[in-house]
Enzyme design. Structure first.
Site, PDB file in Angstrom:
ATOM      1  N   ASN A  26       0.877  -1.175   0.000  1.00  0.00           N
ATOM      2  CA  ASN A  26       0.000   0.000   0.000  1.00  0.00           C
ATOM      3  C   ASN A  26       0.916   1.227   0.000  1.00  0.00           C
ATOM      4  O   ASN A  26       1.522   1.556   1.006  1.00  0.00           O
ATOM      5  CB  ASN A  26      -0.871  -0.019   1.269  1.00  0.00           C
ATOM      6  CG  ASN A  26      -1.666   1.259   1.452  1.00  0.00           C
ATOM      7  OD1 ASN A  26      -1.769   2.074   0.525  1.00  0.00           O
ATOM      8  ND2 ASN A  26      -2.234   1.446   2.633  1.00  0.00           N
ATOM      9  N   LYS A  39       0.159   4.274  -0.308  1.00  0.00           N
ATOM     10  CA  LYS A  39      -0.483   5.474   0.246  1.00  0.00           C
ATOM     11  C   LYS A  39      -0.255   6.676  -0.695  1.00  0.00           C
ATOM     12  O   LYS A  39      -0.168   6.473  -1.901  1.00  0.00           O
ATOM     13  CB  LYS A  39       0.035   5.736   1.665  1.00  0.00           C
ATOM     14  CG  LYS A  39      -0.068   4.495   2.550  1.00  0.00           C
ATOM     15  CD  LYS A  39       0.089   4.798   4.002  1.00  0.00           C
ATOM     16  CE  LYS A  39       0.132   3.495   4.778  1.00  0.00           C
ATOM     17  NZ  LYS A  39       0.059   3.677   6.211  1.00  0.00           N
ATOM     18  N   HIS A  82      -9.477   1.352   4.919  1.00  0.00           N
ATOM     19  CA  HIS A  82      -8.203   1.519   5.644  1.00  0.00           C
ATOM     20  C   HIS A  82      -8.441   2.458   6.832  1.00  0.00           C
ATOM     21  O   HIS A  82      -9.247   3.394   6.743  1.00  0.00           O
ATOM     22  CB  HIS A  82      -7.146   2.102   4.700  1.00  0.00           C
ATOM     23  CG  HIS A  82      -5.766   2.055   5.274  1.00  0.00           C
ATOM     24  ND1 HIS A  82      -5.329   2.972   6.191  1.00  0.00           N
ATOM     25  CD2 HIS A  82      -4.742   1.194   5.093  1.00  0.00           C
ATOM     26  CE1 HIS A  82      -4.091   2.681   6.545  1.00  0.00           C
ATOM     27  NE2 HIS A  82      -3.706   1.597   5.892  1.00  0.00           N
ATOM     28  N   GLU A 137      -6.836   4.856   7.917  1.00  0.00           N
ATOM     29  CA  GLU A 137      -6.623   6.283   7.625  1.00  0.00           C
ATOM     30  C   GLU A 137      -7.871   6.884   6.981  1.00  0.00           C
ATOM     31  O   GLU A 137      -8.214   8.044   7.231  1.00  0.00           O
ATOM     32  CB  GLU A 137      -5.377   6.447   6.733  1.00  0.00           C
ATOM     33  CG  GLU A 137      -4.104   6.162   7.526  1.00  0.00           C
ATOM     34  CD  GLU A 137      -2.927   5.656   6.715  1.00  0.00           C
ATOM     35  OE1 GLU A 137      -2.976   5.715   5.471  1.00  0.00           O
ATOM     36  OE2 GLU A 137      -1.955   5.184   7.344  1.00  0.00           O
ATOM     37  N   GLU A 194      -5.352  -4.878  10.571  1.00  0.00           N
ATOM     38  CA  GLU A 194      -4.346  -3.846  10.786  1.00  0.00           C
ATOM     39  C   GLU A 194      -4.622  -3.145  12.114  1.00  0.00           C
ATOM     40  O   GLU A 194      -5.433  -2.209  12.167  1.00  0.00           O
ATOM     41  CB  GLU A 194      -4.401  -2.825   9.650  1.00  0.00           C
ATOM     42  CG  GLU A 194      -4.126  -3.422   8.288  1.00  0.00           C
ATOM     43  CD  GLU A 194      -3.517  -2.401   7.335  1.00  0.00           C
ATOM     44  OE1 GLU A 194      -2.458  -2.697   6.787  1.00  0.00           O
ATOM     45  OE2 GLU A 194      -4.082  -1.316   7.167  1.00  0.00           O
ATOM     46  N   GLY A 241       2.515   2.199  10.717  1.00  0.00           N
ATOM     47  CA  GLY A 241       3.480   3.286  10.535  1.00  0.00           C
ATOM     48  C   GLY A 241       4.164   3.720  11.821  1.00  0.00           C
ATOM     49  O   GLY A 241       4.815   4.760  11.867  1.00  0.00           O
ATOM     50  N   SER A 285       3.456  -2.249  10.330  1.00  0.00           N
ATOM     51  CA  SER A 285       4.922  -2.279  10.469  1.00  0.00           C
ATOM     52  C   SER A 285       5.514  -3.650  10.130  1.00  0.00           C
ATOM     53  O   SER A 285       6.487  -4.073  10.747  1.00  0.00           O
ATOM     54  CB  SER A 285       5.347  -1.829  11.874  1.00  0.00           C
ATOM     55  OG  SER A 285       4.924  -0.487  12.093  1.00  0.00           O
ATOM     56  N   GLY A 329       2.877  -1.065   4.257  1.00  0.00           N
ATOM     57  CA  GLY A 329       2.979   0.352   3.919  1.00  0.00           C
ATOM     58  C   GLY A 329       4.434   0.739   3.674  1.00  0.00           C
ATOM     59  O   GLY A 329       4.964   0.584   2.577  1.00  0.00           O
TER      60      GLY A 329
HETATM   61  C1  PEP Z   1      -0.748   0.199   6.118  1.00  0.00           C
HETATM   62  O1  PEP Z   1      -1.029   1.369   6.237  1.00  0.00           O
HETATM   63  O2  PEP Z   1      -1.499  -0.523   5.449  1.00  0.00           O
HETATM   64  C2  PEP Z   1       0.449  -0.313   6.808  1.00  0.00           C
HETATM   65  C3  PEP Z   1       0.415  -1.527   7.242  1.00  0.00           C
HETATM   66  O3  PEP Z   1       1.501   0.560   6.976  1.00  0.00           O
HETATM   67  P1  PEP Z   1       2.938   0.216   7.641  1.00  0.00           P
HETATM   68  O4  PEP Z   1       3.424  -1.068   7.032  1.00  0.00           O
HETATM   69  O5  PEP Z   1       3.798   1.389   7.269  1.00  0.00           O
HETATM   70  O6  PEP Z   1       2.708   0.092   9.106  1.00  0.00           O
END
Ligand code: PEP
Length: 258
Positions: free
Chosen positions: A10, A12, A96, A98, A168, A174, A213, A234
Site C-alpha cells: 500500500n 499510500k 483503511h 486512515e 491492521e 506506521g 509495520s 505500507g
Molecule cells: C498500512 O497502512 O497498510 C500499513 C500496514 O503501513 P505500515 O506497514 O507502514 O505500518
C-alpha cells in the site's frame, strides 16, 4: 486448507507517476511470472496506469487504495470500479484506518464499496483493526466483529471467496510497533471464526493479511502463523529491496504451509 499467500504493498499518497515506475520496475522484473504466491502493488490513482503498463507477462497485480461506491455520474473527484478495471486493476483496498479516521468512512459506506467492488469482479481488501485505546479497554473482538459484520453485509455467497481481509491494528500502522505473531494470530483466528459464522465454510478460503509495520525482520515469524495469509505493507513497500525480501518470506511461508 491451503490459501495462497498475498503480499500487498500500500503505497499510500507516495510517488509521482515517474517515481512509481522507478519503484515498480525492479520489483516486476524480479518477480517475473512466479506463481507460488500473489504479489500486489497499490499505487496512488495517478500512477496506476503507468504501473499497469509495466506489468506485461508478469504475475504482479495492480490494486487501488480506494474506490467510489457509485457506478458513474455527478460525483466530482470520485473514481469508479469500471474506471479501475479499465486500467487492469484487480484488487481495491477499502476501509483503511486512515480513511476511517481522516475521512469519516463508516462501516455502511465501506460496505457499499465492497459490494460495488464484487459486482465489478474486483477483489476488495477490507481493512479492520482496533485502536490502542480499544485494545486497552478489552474491546478488540467487539470492534473487529462490528467492522466485519458491517463491511461484509449482503456479500453474495458466490463472490465471497474474492474477499480479502486485512487485520491492521491501528496502533501498529506506521509506528514501528508490530503486533507479536501470537497477538496477530489470536485476532486472525477470531476473524476466521467470524467469517465462517457470517459466510459459511468459504470463510476457510478467505485470505486474512496482517498489516502494521511488517518488514523483512519480522515477516517470517508472522507469516508462519496458521491464519496469517500474507501482509498489507505500507512503509516497507516503498523500498524495492525490502518489498522483494517480504515476497521471499511469503514464498518460504507458502512452501511450509502446503
Ligand atoms: C498500512 O497502512 O497498510 C500499513 C500496514 O503501513 P505500515 O506497514 O507502514 O505500518
Amino acid at each position: 486448507m491451503s490459501r495462497k499467500i498475498l503480499i500487498a504493498g500500500n503505497w499510500k499518497m507516495n510517488k509521482t507517476a515517474t517515481e512509481a515506475v522507478e519503484l515498480a520496475k525492479p520489483i516486476i522484473e524480479a518477480i517475473g511470472n512466479q506463481n507460488d504466491i500473489d504479489v500486489l502493488m497499490c499505487p496512488p490513482f495517478t500512477s496506476i496506469s503507468a504501473v499497469s503498463e509495466l506489468i506485461g507477462n508478469s504475475t504482479v497485480r495492480v490494486g487501488a487504495q480506494n474506490m467510489s461506491d457509485k457506478a458513474s455520474g455527478a460525483y466530482t473527484g470520485e473514481i469508479s470500479a469500471a474506471m479501475l478495471r479499465d486500467l487492469q486493476v484487480s484488487y481495491v483496498i477499502l476501509g483503511h484506518s486512515e480513511r476511517r479516521s481522516y475521512y469519516g468512512e463508516t462501516d455502511a459506506f465501506i460496505n457499499r464499496k465492497v459490494l460495488a467492488c464484487l459486482e465489478n469482479n474486483l477483489k476488495p481488501v477490507l481493512c479492520v483493526g482496533e485502536t490502542l485505546e480499544e485494545r486497552e479497554a478489552g474491546k478488540v473482538e467487539e470492534v473487529i466483529k462490528t467492522q466485519l459484520v458491517g463491511g461484509l453485509a449482503n456479500v453474495p455467497a458466490d463472490k465471497a471467496e474474492s474477499v480479502v481481509i486485512a487485520y491492521e491494528p491501528v496502533w501498529a500502522i506506521g509506528t514501528g510497533k508490530t503486533a507479536t505473531p501470537e497477538q496477530a494470530q489470536e485476532v486472525h483466528a477470531f476473524i476466521r471464526k467470524e467469517l465462517i459464522g457470517l459466510l459459511g465454510q468459504v470463510g476457510n478460503a478467505i485470505r486474512i493479511l496482517y498489516g502494521g509495520s511488517m518488514k523483512p525482520a519480522n515477516a517470517d515469524e508472522l507469516l508462519a502463523k496458521p491464519d496469517i495469509d500474507g501482509g498489507l505493507i505500507g512503509g516497507a513497500a516503498l523500498v524495492a529491496k525490502d518489498f522483494l525480501a517480504l515476497i521471499e518470506s511469503g514464498v518460504k511461508a507458502q512452501a511450509n504451509k502446503i
